[in-house]
Scaffold this motif. Structure first.
Motif, PDB file in Angstrom:
ATOM      1  N   GLU A 141      -2.689   7.878   6.271  1.00 16.25           N
ATOM      2  CA  GLU A 141      -3.850   7.375   5.525  1.00 16.25           C
ATOM      3  C   GLU A 141      -4.561   6.294   6.326  1.00 16.25           C
ATOM      4  N   ALA A 142      -3.799   5.439   6.981  1.00 17.38           N
ATOM      5  CA  ALA A 142      -4.404   4.376   7.788  1.00 17.38           C
ATOM      6  C   ALA A 142      -5.222   4.970   8.927  1.00 17.38           C
ATOM      7  N   CYS A 194     -10.225  -2.042  17.535  1.00 23.26           N
ATOM      8  CA  CYS A 194      -9.960  -2.639  16.221  1.00 23.26           C
ATOM      9  C   CYS A 194     -10.970  -3.744  15.912  1.00 23.26           C
ATOM     10  N   MET A 217      -8.074  -2.508   6.644  1.00 23.48           N
ATOM     11  CA  MET A 217      -7.792  -1.307   5.842  1.00 23.48           C
ATOM     12  C   MET A 217      -6.346  -0.865   6.013  1.00 23.48           C
ATOM     13  N   CYS A 218      -5.883  -0.868   7.236  1.00 27.30           N
ATOM     14  CA  CYS A 218      -4.527  -0.385   7.502  1.00 27.30           C
ATOM     15  C   CYS A 218      -3.475  -1.287   6.864  1.00 27.30           C
ATOM     16  N   THR A 219      -3.760  -2.577   6.807  1.00 28.67           N
ATOM     17  CA  THR A 219      -2.776  -3.497   6.224  1.00 28.67           C
ATOM     18  C   THR A 219      -2.665  -3.277   4.715  1.00 28.67           C
ATOM     19  N   THR A 220      -3.741  -2.790   4.107  1.00 31.90           N
ATOM     20  CA  THR A 220      -3.712  -2.477   2.677  1.00 31.90           C
ATOM     21  C   THR A 220      -2.968  -1.178   2.425  1.00 31.90           C
ATOM     22  N   LEU A 221      -3.217  -0.189   3.278  1.00 29.97           N
ATOM     23  CA  LEU A 221      -2.640   1.142   3.072  1.00 29.97           C
ATOM     24  C   LEU A 221      -1.182   1.220   3.513  1.00 29.97           C
ATOM     25  N   CYS A 253      -8.470   6.304   7.465  1.00 27.38           N
ATOM     26  CA  CYS A 253      -9.392   5.339   6.861  1.00 27.38           C
ATOM     27  C   CYS A 253      -9.840   4.248   7.830  1.00 27.38           C
ATOM     28  N   CYS A 254      -9.255   4.154   8.986  1.00 25.89           N
ATOM     29  CA  CYS A 254      -9.645   3.097   9.927  1.00 25.89           C
ATOM     30  C   CYS A 254     -11.108   3.295  10.333  1.00 25.89           C
ATOM     31  N   PRO A 255     -11.958   2.319  10.058  1.00 33.92           N
ATOM     32  CA  PRO A 255     -13.380   2.492  10.357  1.00 33.92           C
ATOM     33  C   PRO A 255     -13.676   2.507  11.858  1.00 33.92           C
ATOM     34  N   SER A 292     -10.657  -4.955  10.187  1.00 40.17           N
ATOM     35  CA  SER A 292     -11.118  -4.705   8.814  1.00 40.17           C
ATOM     36  C   SER A 292     -10.003  -4.886   7.788  1.00 40.17           C
TER      37      SER A 292
END
Ligand code: SF4
Length: 64
Positions: A49-50, A10, A15-19, A53-55, A13
């Motif tokens: 989705e997380a 990790c 992203m997961c907290t947004t999704l 989308c997780c980079p 980023s």
């Protein structure tokens, strides 16, 4: 369904907290925390989705 994050991968980023804010949050230091390891009903799509989308490809889902 169970969700886990590899904290060695990790990069915080967010992203997961947004999704899926019901599953993930960043603490005051920007460190990710999994709020719910057992994905509640209705949150499966956000969890998937997380993962997608997780980079850092740090999130894993497991059917239990
Ligand atoms: S999307 Fe991935 S890299 Fe970003 S905070 Fe979440 S687990 Fe960490």
């Amino acid at each position: 369904m169970r969700v886990d994050v590899d904290m060695d991968r990790c990069i915080g980023s967010g992203m997961c907290t947004t999704l899926a804010p019901e599953l993930f949050e960043l603490d005051d230091d920007g460190v990710l925390r999994v709020k719910a390891h057992v994905v509640p009903p209705g949150s499966e799509e956000g969890a998937e989705e997380a993962v997608a989308c997780c980079p850092a490809e740090a999130i894993a889902l497991e059917d239990v």
